[in-house]
Design a protein around this motif. Structure first.
Motif, PDB file in Angstrom:
ATOM      1  N   GLY A   1      13.164   7.007 -14.992  1.00 29.52           N
ATOM      2  CA  GLY A   1      11.907   6.947 -15.739  1.00 29.52           C
ATOM      3  C   GLY A   1      10.748   6.545 -14.851  1.00 29.52           C
ATOM      4  O   GLY A   1      10.823   6.649 -13.627  1.00 29.52           O
ATOM      5  N   ILE A   2       9.689   6.071 -15.493  1.00 32.26           N
ATOM      6  CA  ILE A   2       8.473   5.735 -14.731  1.00 32.26           C
ATOM      7  C   ILE A   2       8.193   4.239 -14.793  1.00 32.26           C
ATOM      8  O   ILE A   2       7.995   3.661 -15.872  1.00 32.26           O
ATOM      9  N   LEU A   3       8.172   3.640 -13.620  1.00 32.70           N
ATOM     10  CA  LEU A   3       7.771   2.235 -13.479  1.00 32.70           C
ATOM     11  C   LEU A   3       6.276   2.279 -13.172  1.00 32.70           C
ATOM     12  O   LEU A   3       5.847   3.053 -12.312  1.00 32.70           O
ATOM     13  N   TYR A   4       5.481   1.506 -13.885  1.00 32.21           N
ATOM     14  CA  TYR A   4       4.020   1.609 -13.693  1.00 32.21           C
ATOM     15  C   TYR A   4       3.366   0.240 -13.672  1.00 32.21           C
ATOM     16  O   TYR A   4       3.861  -0.721 -14.253  1.00 32.21           O
ATOM     17  N   ASN A   5       2.221   0.194 -12.987  1.00 32.42           N
ATOM     18  CA  ASN A   5       1.447  -1.033 -12.900  1.00 32.42           C
ATOM     19  C   ASN A   5       0.481  -1.048 -14.072  1.00 32.42           C
ATOM     20  O   ASN A   5      -0.408  -0.186 -14.182  1.00 32.42           O
ATOM     21  N   GLU A   6       0.636  -2.050 -14.954  1.00 28.21           N
ATOM     22  CA  GLU A   6      -0.138  -2.066 -16.200  1.00 28.21           C
ATOM     23  C   GLU A   6      -1.637  -2.250 -15.974  1.00 28.21           C
ATOM     24  O   GLU A   6      -2.435  -2.003 -16.871  1.00 28.21           O
ATOM     25  N   GLU A   7      -2.014  -2.686 -14.771  1.00 25.43           N
ATOM     26  CA  GLU A   7      -3.448  -2.858 -14.503  1.00 25.43           C
ATOM     27  C   GLU A   7      -4.143  -1.492 -14.358  1.00 25.43           C
ATOM     28  O   GLU A   7      -5.328  -1.354 -14.643  1.00 25.43           O
ATOM     29  N   PHE A   8      -3.394  -0.491 -13.904  1.00 20.19           N
ATOM     30  CA  PHE A   8      -4.026   0.807 -13.622  1.00 20.19           C
ATOM     31  C   PHE A   8      -3.526   1.945 -14.515  1.00 20.19           C
ATOM     32  O   PHE A   8      -4.142   3.001 -14.572  1.00 20.19           O
ATOM     33  N   VAL A   9      -2.382   1.733 -15.168  1.00 21.79           N
ATOM     34  CA  VAL A   9      -1.779   2.807 -15.974  1.00 21.79           C
ATOM     35  C   VAL A   9      -1.399   2.238 -17.340  1.00 21.79           C
ATOM     36  O   VAL A   9      -0.847   1.135 -17.417  1.00 21.79           O
ATOM     37  N   THR A  10      -1.678   2.988 -18.411  1.00 21.98           N
ATOM     38  CA  THR A  10      -1.278   2.501 -19.742  1.00 21.98           C
ATOM     39  C   THR A  10       0.143   2.989 -20.061  1.00 21.98           C
ATOM     40  O   THR A  10       0.604   3.985 -19.480  1.00 21.98           O
ATOM     41  N   ALA A  11       0.758   2.303 -21.035  1.00 30.75           N
ATOM     42  CA  ALA A  11       2.122   2.697 -21.439  1.00 30.75           C
ATOM     43  C   ALA A  11       2.097   4.127 -21.973  1.00 30.75           C
ATOM     44  O   ALA A  11       3.027   4.905 -21.748  1.00 30.75           O
ATOM     45  N   GLU A  12       0.982   4.477 -22.644  1.00 31.01           N
ATOM     46  CA  GLU A  12       0.878   5.826 -23.206  1.00 31.01           C
ATOM     47  C   GLU A  12       0.863   6.872 -22.085  1.00 31.01           C
ATOM     48  O   GLU A  12       1.538   7.898 -22.181  1.00 31.01           O
ATOM     49  N   GLU A  13       0.095   6.573 -21.020  1.00 32.84           N
ATOM     50  CA  GLU A  13       0.048   7.527 -19.898  1.00 32.84           C
ATOM     51  C   GLU A  13       1.425   7.666 -19.244  1.00 32.84           C
ATOM     52  O   GLU A  13       1.835   8.752 -18.863  1.00 32.84           O
ATOM     53  N   ALA A  14       2.113   6.533 -19.111  1.00 39.22           N
ATOM     54  CA  ALA A  14       3.417   6.553 -18.428  1.00 39.22           C
ATOM     55  C   ALA A  14       4.516   7.138 -19.306  1.00 39.22           C
ATOM     56  O   ALA A  14       5.629   7.355 -18.833  1.00 39.22           O
ATOM     57  N   SER A  15       4.185   7.391 -20.588  1.00 31.84           N
ATOM     58  CA  SER A  15       5.258   7.883 -21.443  1.00 31.84           C
ATOM     59  C   SER A  15       5.336   9.407 -21.454  1.00 31.84           C
ATOM     60  O   SER A  15       6.032   9.981 -22.286  1.00 31.84           O
ATOM     61  N   THR A  16       4.625  10.047 -20.530  1.00 32.26           N
ATOM     62  CA  THR A  16       4.840  11.488 -20.338  1.00 32.26           C
ATOM     63  C   THR A  16       4.862  11.767 -18.835  1.00 32.26           C
ATOM     64  O   THR A  16       4.129  11.151 -18.064  1.00 32.26           O
ATOM     65  N   TRP A  17       5.699  12.760 -18.451  1.00 30.95           N
ATOM     66  CA  TRP A  17       5.794  13.105 -17.023  1.00 30.95           C
ATOM     67  C   TRP A  17       4.473  13.621 -16.482  1.00 30.95           C
ATOM     68  O   TRP A  17       4.248  13.668 -15.279  1.00 30.95           O
TER      69      TRP A  17
ATOM     70  N   TRP B   1       1.008   2.583  -7.854  1.00 34.08           N
ATOM     71  CA  TRP B   1       0.777   2.361  -9.287  1.00 34.08           C
ATOM     72  C   TRP B   1       1.885   2.941 -10.148  1.00 34.08           C
ATOM     73  O   TRP B   1       2.116   2.505 -11.263  1.00 34.08           O
ATOM     74  N   LEU B   2       2.527   3.980  -9.634  1.00 28.58           N
ATOM     75  CA  LEU B   2       3.578   4.659 -10.404  1.00 28.58           C
ATOM     76  C   LEU B   2       4.778   4.917  -9.500  1.00 28.58           C
ATOM     77  O   LEU B   2       4.616   5.196  -8.317  1.00 28.58           O
ATOM     78  N   ASN B   3       5.951   4.822 -10.089  1.00 24.09           N
ATOM     79  CA  ASN B   3       7.168   5.043  -9.306  1.00 24.09           C
ATOM     80  C   ASN B   3       8.217   5.718 -10.179  1.00 24.09           C
ATOM     81  O   ASN B   3       8.607   5.160 -11.202  1.00 24.09           O
TER      82      ASN B   3
ATOM     83  N   GLU C   1       1.808  -7.171 -13.401  1.00 24.08           N
ATOM     84  CA  GLU C   1       2.505  -6.743 -14.616  1.00 24.08           C
ATOM     85  C   GLU C   1       2.948  -5.295 -14.513  1.00 24.08           C
ATOM     86  O   GLU C   1       2.127  -4.405 -14.359  1.00 24.08           O
ATOM     87  N   LEU C   2       4.239  -5.113 -14.585  1.00 22.50           N
ATOM     88  CA  LEU C   2       4.801  -3.763 -14.504  1.00 22.50           C
ATOM     89  C   LEU C   2       5.489  -3.396 -15.818  1.00 22.50           C
ATOM     90  O   LEU C   2       5.988  -4.277 -16.531  1.00 22.50           O
ATOM     91  N   GLY C   3       5.501  -2.122 -16.130  1.00 20.26           N
ATOM     92  CA  GLY C   3       6.218  -1.647 -17.321  1.00 20.26           C
ATOM     93  C   GLY C   3       7.089  -0.461 -16.931  1.00 20.26           C
ATOM     94  O   GLY C   3       6.978   0.082 -15.830  1.00 20.26           O
ATOM     95  N   TYR C   4       7.981  -0.053 -17.849  1.00 17.37           N
ATOM     96  CA  TYR C   4       8.878   1.072 -17.577  1.00 17.37           C
ATOM     97  C   TYR C   4       8.989   1.939 -18.827  1.00 17.37           C
ATOM     98  O   TYR C   4       9.145   1.417 -19.935  1.00 17.37           O
ATOM     99  N   GLU C   5       8.861   3.244 -18.640  1.00 17.11           N
ATOM    100  CA  GLU C   5       8.988   4.170 -19.766  1.00 17.11           C
ATOM    101  C   GLU C   5       9.922   5.323 -19.398  1.00 17.11           C
ATOM    102  O   GLU C   5       9.885   5.796 -18.254  1.00 17.11           O
ATOM    103  N   VAL C   6      10.702   5.740 -20.374  1.00 17.93           N
ATOM    104  CA  VAL C   6      11.464   6.988 -20.211  1.00 17.93           C
ATOM    105  C   VAL C   6      10.645   8.042 -20.956  1.00 17.93           C
ATOM    106  O   VAL C   6      10.530   7.987 -22.179  1.00 17.93           O
ATOM    107  N   PRO C   7       9.999   8.962 -20.224  1.00 19.56           N
ATOM    108  CA  PRO C   7       9.059   9.887 -20.856  1.00 19.56           C
ATOM    109  C   PRO C   7       9.597  10.617 -22.098  1.00 19.56           C
ATOM    110  O   PRO C   7      10.797  10.918 -22.189  1.00 19.56           O
TER     111      PRO C   7
END
Ligand code: SPD
Length: 446
Positions: free
Chosen positions: A152-168, A253-255, A275-281
């Motif tokens: 999935g996508i590991l993202y930095n919450e300062e620059f990327v929202t959970a919504e953005e990270a929830s799609t490839w 910012w994204l991994n 602050e990092l978050g993780y989403e499976v798109p």
């Protein structure tokens, strides 16, 4: 007489050789050679195996432990047969390939008085691995699952929202140019590109994630190449195992990464205020399973199978999970109990893994995906003899092979340099000749 002496000498030499080989075998029987992923075990757990093995069998063991970070690197070593590892830990599609190519030994589960802890493996995972079985060879006789998770996508919450990270789609967004780290894993990259290229068809329900990530037709390979080349300008690097650390330092910012690395990174980052978050798109992804197998060149199958059994002890599984962030394939009640966190504000359906009583539990959803996430993911399968074609495409994308325009540029530079040197030499020669003629003229004049 002379001839008899020769024969005796030869016999003595053979005997000596046999005795010394025997000694080597006996020494080797006290060694367990393990080849595992990097950062994939608690080191104390590893060291304590020696005492446990002695307790269970009365035998001493020394461990040789080596690590890899790319499935294919490990597979190449096993396929060449130059290494006598007793245990390796490939992912599912590599286990399937090893089974097909007859590279594995069955795991002996006769542990004497020691309980068979391998029975603790979740039935869900056994069923998934069973799909890889070959004619006359059931996967579960040859492999015991170790850890599992999602990509999935590991993202930095300062620059990327959970919504953005929830799609490839975020990976292809030019806004993130140079901010993305990609796992250096060609099957993850391939699957991601093909899934993203079929977003519409997935929405319409005309294809499945399983069909897409395992499609190795020429059209699919060409499509993946196109999408991966488009993605390339956004990529800051292909990482084998350093992505998680770069993310904790805010360097990317994204991994695109695996859930266990995400868990580790989220915890580490929190400690330093990132602050990092993780989403499976939402489009779907792959769900993977790494498992212990005994290669056919193994020389200590007894210790290897005891080690596998030890890894399945719930307390050992928990210690490994706590250290590395990944999730054990062991699904015993004590693991569920240890993983419940009443402070979490998410409830997940983990009944598929822990059984019906776990249909709404407060457990970290990055580690254990909710059933709705599992449903949109699929397992990667072996590409068989089409693997080479996909790998060639992968090196074209990564630029491992020299691009033709770079070659032309190199030839042009060297060509110009060559002509310039020749020109200089000719000029020098001409000048020398001129001086010589002048000197001759002067001499004649005198
Ligand atoms: N640092 C250890 C990583 C091991 C993760 N294995 C995942 C394989 C996915 N195909």
């Amino acid at each position: 007489m002379y001839r008899l002496f020769h024969i005796l000498c030869l016999l003595a030499a053979c005997l000596l050789l046999a005795v010394s080989c025997k000694r080597t075998d006996a020494e080797r029987a006290r060694i367990l050679k393990i080849y595992n992923w990097g950062d994939y075990i608690d080191e104390e757990v590893l060291m304590e195996f020696r005492d446990w093995y002695k307790e269970q069998t009365g035998e001493s063991i020394r461990i040789i432990y080596q690590v890899f970070d790319i499935n294919e690197v490990m597979l190449t070593k096993i396929e060449r047969g130059h290494e006598d590892y007793d245990l390796v830990c490939p992912s599912e599609y590599i286990i399937e390939r090893m089974l097909k190519n007859d590279l594995l030994l069955p795991i002996d589960r006769n542990f004497g008085n020691t309980p068979d802890y391998t029975k603790n493996i979740a039935p869900y995972i056994r069923e998934e691995l069973d799909k890889l079985s070959q004619p006359g060879m059931s996967t579960n006789d040859y492999a015991v699952a170790y850890m599992w998770g999602t990509a999935g996508i590991l993202y930095n919450e300062e620059f990327v929202t959970a919504e953005e990270a929830s799609t490839w789609d975020c990976l292809w967004n030019p806004y993130y140019k140079g901010r993305i780290l990609m796992k250096d894993s060609y099957r993850d990259a391939y699957g991601t590109a093909i899934i993203y290229a079929h977003t519409k068809e997935l929405e319409e329900g005309t294809v499945t994630v399983e069909q897409l990530i395992n499609d190795n037709s020429p059209e699919a390979i060409a499509l993946a190449e196109k999408y991966l080349k488009e993605l390339k300008p956004n990529i800051a690097g292909w990482e084998a195992d350093f992505g998680k650390e770069m993310m904790t330092k805010g360097k990317a910012w994204l991994n695109l990464t695996w859930s266990g690395d995400a868990v580790w990174a989220i915890e580490e980052a929190e400690a330093v205020g990132v602050e990092l978050g993780y989403e499976v798109p939402v489009e779907g992804s792959n769900i993977w399973y790494d498992g212990w197998v005994i290669p056919k060149y193994a020389r200590n199958v007894k210790a290897a199978s005891y080690f596998i059994n030890y890894m399945c002890r719930p307390d050992i599984a928990l210690r490994n999970m706590d250290t590395i962030g990944y999730v054990s394939a062991v699904a015993s009640p004590e693991i569920l109990e240890a993983k419940i966190d009443p402070e979490l504000d998410t409830w997940s359906d983990l009944s598929y893994f822990f059984g019906p009583e776990a249909d709404s539990v407060q457990v970290d959803p990055v580690q254990y995906p909710d059933y709705s996430v599992v449903k949109r993911c699929a397992m990667i399968r072996d590409f068989g003899d089409r693997t080479e074609l996909v790998l060639e495409m992968w090196s074209r994308v990564k630029g491992d092979n020299l691009n033709i325009s770079i070659l032309i540029l190199i030839f042009a530079v060297f060509g110009l340099l060559f002509f310039w040197i020749v020109y200089q030499r000719v000029q020098k020669y001409k000048q020398k000749q001129k001086h010589r003629r002048r000197r001759k003229k002067l001499k004649r004049g005198l």
